[in-house]
Design an enzyme around this catalytic site. Structure first.
Site, PDB file in Angstrom:
ATOM      1  N   GLY A   1      67.712  82.553  23.654  1.00  0.00           N
ATOM      2  CA  GLY A   1      68.559  81.835  22.712  1.00  0.00           C
ATOM      3  C   GLY A   1      67.744  80.976  21.763  1.00  0.00           C
TER       4      GLY A   1
ATOM      5  N   LYS B   1      59.054  87.292  29.707  1.00  0.00           N
ATOM      6  CA  LYS B   1      60.358  86.663  29.411  1.00  0.00           C
ATOM      7  C   LYS B   1      60.725  85.863  30.657  1.00  0.00           C
ATOM      8  CE  LYS B   1      64.597  86.786  27.247  1.00  0.00           C
ATOM      9  NZ  LYS B   1      64.921  86.582  25.809  1.00  0.00           N
TER      10      LYS B   1
ATOM     11  N   GLU C   1      58.523  84.898  25.623  1.00  0.00           N
ATOM     12  CA  GLU C   1      59.744  84.818  24.802  1.00  0.00           C
ATOM     13  C   GLU C   1      60.781  83.919  25.460  1.00  0.00           C
ATOM     14  OE1 GLU C   1      61.749  88.496  23.647  1.00  0.00           O
ATOM     15  OE2 GLU C   1      63.545  87.349  23.108  1.00  0.00           O
ATOM     16  N   GLY C   2      61.264  82.938  24.710  1.00  0.00           N
ATOM     17  CA  GLY C   2      62.347  82.088  25.183  1.00  0.00           C
ATOM     18  C   GLY C   2      63.658  82.862  25.263  1.00  0.00           C
TER      19      GLY C   2
HETATM   20  N1  LIG Z   1      63.033  93.371  11.602  1.00  0.00           N
HETATM   21  C1  LIG Z   1      63.981  94.027  12.267  1.00  0.00           C
HETATM   22  N2  LIG Z   1      64.193  95.345  12.041  1.00  0.00           N
HETATM   23  C2  LIG Z   1      65.151  96.010  12.705  1.00  0.00           C
HETATM   24  N3  LIG Z   1      65.953  95.456  13.629  1.00  0.00           N
HETATM   25  C3  LIG Z   1      65.775  94.157  13.902  1.00  0.00           C
HETATM   26  C4  LIG Z   1      64.788  93.376  13.237  1.00  0.00           C
HETATM   27  N4  LIG Z   1      64.866  92.099  13.696  1.00  0.00           N
HETATM   28  C5  LIG Z   1      65.838  92.093  14.611  1.00  0.00           C
HETATM   29  N5  LIG Z   1      66.409  93.314  14.731  1.00  0.00           N
HETATM   30  C6  LIG Z   1      67.503  93.694  15.624  1.00  0.00           C
HETATM   31  O1  LIG Z   1      68.434  92.611  15.680  1.00  0.00           O
HETATM   32  C7  LIG Z   1      68.850  92.390  17.009  1.00  0.00           C
HETATM   33  C8  LIG Z   1      68.433  91.003  17.440  1.00  0.00           C
HETATM   34  O2  LIG Z   1      67.002  90.918  17.425  1.00  0.00           O
HETATM   35  P1  LIG Z   1      66.204  90.456  18.714  1.00  0.00           P
HETATM   36  O3  LIG Z   1      66.685  91.189  19.922  1.00  0.00           O
HETATM   37  O4  LIG Z   1      64.758  90.540  18.401  1.00  0.00           O
HETATM   38  O5  LIG Z   1      66.694  88.938  18.792  1.00  0.00           O
HETATM   39  P2  LIG Z   1      66.389  87.863  19.951  1.00  0.00           P
HETATM   40  O6  LIG Z   1      66.213  86.568  19.258  1.00  0.00           O
HETATM   41  O7  LIG Z   1      65.291  88.355  20.794  1.00  0.00           O
HETATM   42  O8  LIG Z   1      67.744  87.839  20.783  1.00  0.00           O
HETATM   43  P3  LIG Z   1      67.974  87.275  22.291  1.00  0.00           P
HETATM   44  O9  LIG Z   1      68.427  85.848  22.092  1.00  0.00           O
HETATM   45  O10 LIG Z   1      69.051  88.160  22.815  1.00  0.00           O
HETATM   46  O11 LIG Z   1      66.684  87.399  23.057  1.00  0.00           O
HETATM   47  C9  LIG Z   1      68.238  93.519  17.855  1.00  0.00           C
HETATM   48  O12 LIG Z   1      69.131  94.588  17.926  1.00  0.00           O
HETATM   49  C10 LIG Z   1      67.010  93.907  17.046  1.00  0.00           C
HETATM   50  O13 LIG Z   1      66.597  95.230  17.268  1.00  0.00           O
HETATM   51 MG   LIG Z   2      65.196  88.680  22.807  1.00  0.00          MG
END
Ligand SMILES: Nc1ncnc2c1ncn2[C@@H]1O[C@H](COP(=O)(O)OP(=O)(O)OP(=O)(O)O)[C@@H](O)[C@H]1O
Ligand SMILES: [Mg+2]
Length: 208
Positions: free
Chosen positions: A102, A32, A99-100
């Protein structure tokens, strides 16, 4: 098979869950480059991916930049009196899922966007997208931005409950491979994620 850049259609789109699935399926490491929001989530996304894939956070390269505030990267940096120098963000060695932060048009500094970092790292992009209402617009806009800059799109991975009409619309209009979908996993355990990862079609990025 090489490293990939996981971009999101938005913050919270599921990038970390998709990245963890790719780490599990490809036997890759995770990185990240820019992590905001450590104040509310110690260890950040690196700790989450490590937990979900049976690694220790120390197995993965540290972010180039880490900030406490849950803000866009340029704002999180400014809160600590810092600025991000995108030219100093160098891809670590090895097979990595990067991982980017946002969505693609989030600023890193006054003039540089996350999509510019993806371009400079030179990796094919896997787009993490939601399944529910709003995803058609966010996903098609993201694909348009990637194409406008000539970035290679390896494919889309959805995260969330099935929504066949949205997925069909994106398959029809997006012009990018659909690598699959991580179902909504509750609880989100390493075993459940590994099973979902094994069902992705990773042939477009050189996996199974
Ligand atoms: N398929 C899934 N099953 C269960 N929970 C999920 C799933 N996809 C996303 N979530 C939940 O939704 C939330 C957002 O997902 P995630 O953290 O992967 O997003 P992100 O795009 O990485 O966010 P950020 O911009 O903060 O890096 C988290 O709490 C994650 O655990
Ligand atoms: Mg994330």
């Amino acid at each position: 098979m090489g490293s990939v850049f996981v971009a999101g259609t938005d913050t919270d789109a599921g990038k970390t869950v998709v990245a963890a699935a790719l780490v599990a399926a490809l036997g890759a490491g995770y990185w990240k480059p820019v992590q905001s929001g450590l104040r509310g989530a110690p260890g950040g996304d690196t700790a989450v991916v490590a937990r979900l894939t049976g690694h220790r956070p120390g197995d993965f390269p540290r972010p180039a930049y880490e900030f406490q505030a849950a803000l866009a990267p340029d704002q999180a940096a400014a809160e600590e009196g810092l600025t991000i120098d995108p030219a100093r963000i160098a891809l670590p060695e090895g097979l990595l899922v990067v991982e980017g932060a946002g969505g693609l048009l989030v600023p890193l500094d006054a003039t540089t966007l996350m999509i510019d970092l993806a371009a400079r790292l030179g990796l094919p992009v896997v787009l993490a997208a939601r399944t529910g209402l709003g995803t058609i617009n966010h996903t098609l806009l993201s694909l348009e931005a990637l194409r406008r800059r000539g970035l290679p799109v390896a494919g889309i991975v959805f995260s969330g409950p099935d929504h066949p009409l949205n997925l069909a619309a994106i398959a029809r209009l997006g012009g990018a491979p659909i690598l699959g979908r991580i179902p909504w996993l509750d609880p989100l355990t390493p075993a459940a994620l590994a099973a979902a990862a094994a069902r992705l079609d990773l042939s477009p990025i050189g996996g199974r």
